[in-house]
Design an enzyme around this catalytic site. Structure first.
Site, PDB file in Angstrom:
ATOM      1  N   CYS A   2      50.015  26.139  36.630  1.00 47.54           N
ATOM      2  CA  CYS A   2      51.477  26.188  36.291  1.00 47.54           C
ATOM      3  C   CYS A   2      52.681  26.902  36.255  1.00 47.54           C
ATOM      4  O   CYS A   2      52.185  27.525  35.648  1.00 47.54           O
ATOM      5  CB  CYS A   2      51.977  24.098  36.636  1.00 47.54           C
ATOM      6  SG  CYS A   2      51.101  23.535  36.614  1.00 47.54           S
ATOM      7  N   ARG A  27      50.140  31.356  40.179  1.00 45.07           N
ATOM      8  CA  ARG A  27      49.581  30.767  38.962  1.00 45.07           C
ATOM      9  C   ARG A  27      48.618  28.735  39.907  1.00 45.07           C
ATOM     10  O   ARG A  27      48.374  28.406  38.919  1.00 45.07           O
ATOM     11  CB  ARG A  27      50.442  30.241  37.590  1.00 45.07           C
ATOM     12  CG  ARG A  27      50.608  31.947  37.787  1.00 45.07           C
ATOM     13  CD  ARG A  27      51.430  31.752  36.370  1.00 45.07           C
ATOM     14  NE  ARG A  27      51.531  32.978  35.592  1.00 45.07           N
ATOM     15  CZ  ARG A  27      51.172  33.389  34.272  1.00 45.07           C
ATOM     16  NH1 ARG A  27      51.139  31.830  33.738  1.00 45.07           N
ATOM     17  NH2 ARG A  27      50.787  34.487  33.974  1.00 45.07           N
ATOM     18  N   TRP A  73      49.392  23.593  39.577  1.00 42.18           N
ATOM     19  CA  TRP A  73      48.027  22.989  39.837  1.00 42.18           C
ATOM     20  C   TRP A  73      47.452  21.809  39.256  1.00 42.18           C
ATOM     21  O   TRP A  73      47.599  21.679  38.114  1.00 42.18           O
ATOM     22  CB  TRP A  73      47.790  24.225  38.973  1.00 42.18           C
ATOM     23  CG  TRP A  73      45.899  24.701  38.943  1.00 42.18           C
ATOM     24  CD1 TRP A  73      45.271  25.419  40.409  1.00 42.18           C
ATOM     25  CD2 TRP A  73      44.909  24.091  38.651  1.00 42.18           C
ATOM     26  NE1 TRP A  73      43.935  25.104  39.670  1.00 42.18           N
ATOM     27  CE2 TRP A  73      43.815  24.198  38.439  1.00 42.18           C
ATOM     28  CE3 TRP A  73      45.155  23.261  37.460  1.00 42.18           C
ATOM     29  CZ2 TRP A  73      42.391  24.275  38.227  1.00 42.18           C
ATOM     30  CZ3 TRP A  73      43.641  22.819  36.767  1.00 42.18           C
ATOM     31  CH2 TRP A  73      42.689  23.345  37.177  1.00 42.18           C
ATOM     32  N   ASN A  99      54.757  22.325  32.416  1.00 39.34           N
ATOM     33  CA  ASN A  99      53.506  22.761  32.233  1.00 39.34           C
ATOM     34  C   ASN A  99      52.400  22.352  30.810  1.00 39.34           C
ATOM     35  O   ASN A  99      52.811  22.034  30.459  1.00 39.34           O
ATOM     36  CB  ASN A  99      53.207  24.811  32.263  1.00 39.34           C
ATOM     37  CG  ASN A  99      53.626  25.483  33.497  1.00 39.34           C
ATOM     38  OD1 ASN A  99      53.944  24.488  34.328  1.00 39.34           O
ATOM     39  ND2 ASN A  99      53.868  25.886  33.625  1.00 39.34           N
ATOM     40  N   GLY A 100      50.977  22.346  31.193  1.00 37.15           N
ATOM     41  CA  GLY A 100      50.528  22.080  30.009  1.00 37.15           C
ATOM     42  C   GLY A 100      49.956  19.947  30.604  1.00 37.15           C
ATOM     43  O   GLY A 100      49.840  19.824  31.636  1.00 37.15           O
ATOM     44  N   GLU A 477      29.139  38.525  38.171  1.00 30.13           N
ATOM     45  CA  GLU A 477      30.332  38.387  38.753  1.00 30.13           C
ATOM     46  C   GLU A 477      30.772  38.408  39.872  1.00 30.13           C
ATOM     47  O   GLU A 477      31.232  38.599  41.005  1.00 30.13           O
ATOM     48  CB  GLU A 477      30.512  40.407  37.646  1.00 30.13           C
ATOM     49  CG  GLU A 477      32.780  40.459  38.240  1.00 30.13           C
ATOM     50  CD  GLU A 477      33.314  39.244  37.573  1.00 30.13           C
ATOM     51  OE1 GLU A 477      33.308  38.907  37.256  1.00 30.13           O
ATOM     52  OE2 GLU A 477      34.813  39.597  38.701  1.00 30.13           O
ATOM     53  N   LYS A 481      33.024  36.538  42.518  1.00 32.00           N
ATOM     54  CA  LYS A 481      33.950  36.789  43.483  1.00 32.00           C
ATOM     55  C   LYS A 481      33.137  36.205  45.114  1.00 32.00           C
ATOM     56  O   LYS A 481      34.244  35.885  45.459  1.00 32.00           O
ATOM     57  CB  LYS A 481      33.432  38.895  43.491  1.00 32.00           C
ATOM     58  CG  LYS A 481      34.005  38.988  42.341  1.00 32.00           C
ATOM     59  CD  LYS A 481      35.761  39.202  42.135  1.00 32.00           C
ATOM     60  CE  LYS A 481      36.153  37.596  41.583  1.00 32.00           C
ATOM     61  NZ  LYS A 481      35.685  38.832  40.163  1.00 32.00           N
ATOM     62  N   GLU A 484      33.874  32.430  44.518  1.00 27.51           N
ATOM     63  CA  GLU A 484      35.768  32.685  44.686  1.00 27.51           C
ATOM     64  C   GLU A 484      36.192  32.233  45.265  1.00 27.51           C
ATOM     65  O   GLU A 484      37.470  31.282  46.231  1.00 27.51           O
ATOM     66  CB  GLU A 484      36.748  33.073  43.671  1.00 27.51           C
ATOM     67  CG  GLU A 484      36.038  32.872  42.056  1.00 27.51           C
ATOM     68  CD  GLU A 484      36.595  34.023  41.279  1.00 27.51           C
ATOM     69  OE1 GLU A 484      37.323  33.790  40.310  1.00 27.51           O
ATOM     70  OE2 GLU A 484      36.193  35.470  41.195  1.00 27.51           O
ATOM     71  N   HIS A 500      10.699  31.642  38.550  1.00 31.39           N
ATOM     72  CA  HIS A 500      10.695  31.067  37.758  1.00 31.39           C
ATOM     73  C   HIS A 500      11.621  29.596  38.238  1.00 31.39           C
ATOM     74  O   HIS A 500      12.409  28.766  37.724  1.00 31.39           O
ATOM     75  CB  HIS A 500      11.051  31.065  36.190  1.00 31.39           C
ATOM     76  CG  HIS A 500      10.431  32.463  35.936  1.00 31.39           C
ATOM     77  ND1 HIS A 500       8.624  32.183  36.070  1.00 31.39           N
ATOM     78  CD2 HIS A 500      10.676  33.866  35.872  1.00 31.39           C
ATOM     79  CE1 HIS A 500       8.402  33.247  35.505  1.00 31.39           C
ATOM     80  NE2 HIS A 500       9.386  33.715  35.490  1.00 31.39           N
ATOM     81  N   LYS A 595      45.665  31.662  38.559  1.00 35.26           N
ATOM     82  CA  LYS A 595      44.876  32.524  37.865  1.00 35.26           C
ATOM     83  C   LYS A 595      44.497  32.579  36.356  1.00 35.26           C
ATOM     84  O   LYS A 595      43.706  34.009  35.756  1.00 35.26           O
ATOM     85  CB  LYS A 595      46.251  33.630  38.464  1.00 35.26           C
ATOM     86  CG  LYS A 595      45.787  34.988  38.008  1.00 35.26           C
ATOM     87  CD  LYS A 595      44.777  35.251  38.175  1.00 35.26           C
ATOM     88  CE  LYS A 595      44.823  37.085  38.381  1.00 35.26           C
ATOM     89  NZ  LYS A 595      43.410  36.910  38.666  1.00 35.26           N
TER      90      LYS A 595
HETATM   91  C1  G6P Z   1      40.740  31.442  35.826  1.00 36.66           C
HETATM   92  C2  G6P Z   1      40.062  32.661  36.604  1.00 36.66           C
HETATM   93  C3  G6P Z   1      39.124  33.390  36.388  1.00 36.66           C
HETATM   94  C4  G6P Z   1      39.426  34.101  35.188  1.00 36.66           C
HETATM   95  C5  G6P Z   1      39.074  33.438  34.380  1.00 36.66           C
HETATM   96  C6  G6P Z   1      39.363  33.863  32.868  1.00 36.66           C
HETATM   97  O1  G6P Z   1      39.567  31.304  35.973  1.00 36.66           O
HETATM   98  O2  G6P Z   1      40.508  31.837  38.266  1.00 36.66           O
HETATM   99  O3  G6P Z   1      39.425  34.508  37.922  1.00 36.66           O
HETATM  100  O4  G6P Z   1      38.315  35.412  35.348  1.00 36.66           O
HETATM  101  O5  G6P Z   1      40.348  32.096  34.191  1.00 36.66           O
HETATM  102  O6  G6P Z   1      40.905  34.215  32.881  1.00 36.66           O
HETATM  103  P1  G6P Z   1      41.331  35.316  31.820  1.00 36.66           P
HETATM  104  O7  G6P Z   1      43.040  35.238  31.996  1.00 36.66           O
HETATM  105  O8  G6P Z   1      41.064  34.530  30.345  1.00 36.66           O
HETATM  106  O9  G6P Z   1      40.996  36.737  31.822  1.00 36.66           O
END
Ligand code: G6P
Length: 600
Positions: A2, A27, A73, A99-100, A477, A481, A484, A500, A595
């Site tokens: 948030c 965010r 969020w 937030n939190g 990774e 992507k 996501e 397996h 984010k």
């Molecule tokens: C969230 C984001 C990811 C990120 C992860 C870790 O889940 O959506 O894209 O990789 O947090 O975030 P950081 O800021 O600790 O790299």
């Protein structure tokens, strides 16, 4: 996660708040709201959906020079208008954004608010109702605010307005990020400087369990028990152009395209006056004093950590364990005698990683944070920080922070190896420059990735990515992507492991992306491709120059075997991007994600 904004001054607050929320929207973006204060009292507007929905709902005729805002969020309570912030007390006297997570909100509700009708399903409402309860009992607002804070367990960044005192914003922070910004005849509050860069670049950081009484001309910071704190402001080194899309259709594409520049900038930032790669000597000492490194991270940063392990072990001969932060803190493995903890985090605010930092600090272990966010919580709280220098990353799906993490980890391992007198076979500076060029070449041929996305992912239900050695980590990774932003069920696998079990999922036409950049296992991975093709898979082989074969989908420009992740991830980022576009997804703000995840 948030975002919070607040403004108190002489100008009209509405536009400043809504603009601020637009900057923070990445965010959290399931609902947004603002509360405006003037002589008549407080006006609250909140909407489910995006800040754009809030913008259309705001009554632009209201004049107000004090206000707070929030973009959410959801954690407690579904994303709807009622659960959106600001939350109001029953009499509407108080409005609050948070937030939190308040861990003991149910208990507080039972103990103090059993006679209060709650409007929402959130933990946040408890805070604002408690303040009202205590003022009704005779406390002044500030005292009631402090008393409420003293009862809260969990994390919070809070801004609150009182309809009876609209020349003040009441602010508090614990574990969730929050800053105060300073202007001439105004002051602001924001969970990220980015939100208020439109009005000021002067900020004061807040520490946990601090309270701020913010007025137009005054900022009073104190501890929860009222001890006044003086703190010098700093200049936020952010450029407005860094946080604007410019002519790009999406931040993600902009950030993908910035990656070759980011790698070049990292080389520059980690060079000494003789042009040799170097890192902070304190970090070097900490690494050399350790008998084992523990890399702690989440999401994309965890994937970069896996590559970091490879670098530390192969280049510097230092044993490394890589752990998912949300697991590590609650299921700690046996530690070595002299561990050094390395936190990799783009945002520097990930609560899962921070809880590990708090725990290992309590055990007396040293720590380094590798982050893109100077001044972030994990940077401040670790013993040492190494910066990624990637510039603000706005798209939720991380791209340039990942390549920056890989490049910085390579540099750290390389410098540590030299310091330890290891025989280092790579001229890292030169090879990083070559990798930066390769990234540029790949970005320049994005039309090919668009074509691949169309052919393999435009309508697929699922997809697999396979690789061996470093390519396995990149396939994790790449799959993240794809998941996501295009919502295709995609899994990254070690090429040899697919047979397996998971190979049972291969059907006629299932897309399988195979990365072939590692000479030592190139025949093995090609063998794994044959296994899936025999079961009907539609393969897309992405190989490296020198290892290519006829029929490969894409050939990457040659880079050093250790740095192939820097090149191999680029097509996967671009293919995901275009797949998301073909499927009509919101690339920069994918559903359900945020984010910076500041709750555990
Ligand atoms: C969230 C984001 C990811 C990120 C992860 C870790 O889940 O959506 O894209 O990789 O947090 O975030 P950081 O800021 O600790 O790299």
């Amino acid at each position: 996660m948030c975002g919070i904004v607040g403004y108190i001054g002489e100008l009209d607050a509405k536009e400043i708040l809504v603009k601020g929320l637009e900057k923070l929207e990445y965010r959290g973006y399931d609902s947004a709201g603002i509360a405006l204060g003037n002589e008549v009292g407080l006006t609250v507007v909140k909407e489910k959906g995006r800040v754009a929905d809030l913008r259309s709902a705001v009554d632009w005729t209201i004049h107000s020079t004090t206000g707070i805002g929030h973009t959410r969020w959801a954690t407690h309570g579904v994303p709807n208008q009622t659960n959106a912030h600001p939350h109001q007390s029953t009499s509407n006297r108080f409005s609050l954004v948070h937030n939190g997570v308040i861990e003991n909100y149910q208990q507080l509700q039972k103990e103090h608010l059993h006679d209060v009708q709650m409007n929402s399903d959130t933990d946040t409402e408890v805070i604002v109702q408690l303040v009202e309860k205590f003022t009704k009992g005779g406390m002044k607002t500030e005292i009631a605010f402090r008393h409420t804070l003293s009862l809260l367990q969990g994390s919070y960044a809070i801004a609150m307005l009182d309809a009876d005192e609209t020349d003040v914003i009441f602010i508090a922070k614990n574990k969730s990020p929050l800053l105060v910004g300073i202007g001439e005849h105004f002051n602001v509050v924001a969970s990220d400087a980015m939100a208020m860069l439109q009005v000021t670049d002067q900020y004061v950081e807040l520490h946990d369990k601090e309270v701020v009484i913010l007025r137009k001309e005054a900022i009073e910071i104190s501890t929860l028990d009222g001890v006044i704190i003086e703190r010098t402001p700093y200049t936020a080194e952010l450029d407005m152009s860094d946080i604007e899309k410019g002519t790009y259709p999406h931040f993600m594409l902009k950030e993908i395209e910035e990656q070759s520049g980011v790698v070049r900038k990292i080389i520059q930032k980690y060079e000494d006056e003789h042009g040799e790669l170097t890192i902070d000597t304190d970090v070097l000492t900490a690494i050399n004093e350790a008998d084992r490194l523990y890399i702690i991270a989440a999401g994309t940063s965890y994937h970069a950590g896996l590559i970091g392990k490879h670098y530390f072990e192969k280049i510097a001969g230092i044993p490394v364990e890589v752990h998912i932060s949300s697991e590590f803190g609650y299921n700690m493995p046996l530690l070595s005698d002299k561990p050094l903890f390395i936190f990799i985090t783009q945002s520097g605010e990930t609560a899962d990683s921070r809880q590990v930092l708090v725990k290992i600090k309590a055990l007396g272990y040293p720590s380094v944070t590798i982050t893109n966010s100077p001044g972030s919580t994990l940077s401040r709280e670790a013993d040492h920080t190494l910066l990624l220098h990637a510039g603000p990353e706005i798209a939720v799906a991380s791209t340039k922070a990942y390549t920056a993490q890989v490049a910085v980890l390579a540099i750290v391992a390389y410098v540590a190896a030299k310091e330890r007198g290891e025989t280092v076979v790579i001229d890292l500076k030169r090879e990083l420059a070559i990798a930066a060029n390769a990234i540029q070449t790949l970005v320049d041929s994005k039309a090919e990735m668009k074509q691949i996305a169309h052919e393999f992912l435009a309508v697929s239900r699922n997809a697999f990515l396979i690789g061996r050695n470093l390519d396995y980590y990149v396939s994790l990774e790449g799959a993240l992507k794809v998941k996501e932003i295009s919502y295709i069920q995609a899994e990254g696998f070690a090429g040899g492991e697919l047979k397996h079990g998971t190979i049972a999922l291969i059907e006629e036409g299932t897309p399988v992306f195979a990365l072939v950049t590692q000479k030592t296992v190139s025949l093995n991975i090609r063998g794994n491709v044959k296994e899936v093709v025999a079961r009907g898979a539609n393969p897309c082989i992405i190989s490296m120059e020198g290892l290519e074969e006829e029929g490969d989908c894409l050939v990457l420009p040659k880079v050093h075997a250790l740095l192939t992740p820097l090149a191999a991830v680029i097509p996967m980022q671009l293919i995901s991007y275009y797949a998301a576009l073909y499927r009509g997804c919101d690339v920069d703000k994918p559903r359900n994600l945020a984010k910076s995840v500041t709750v555990e």
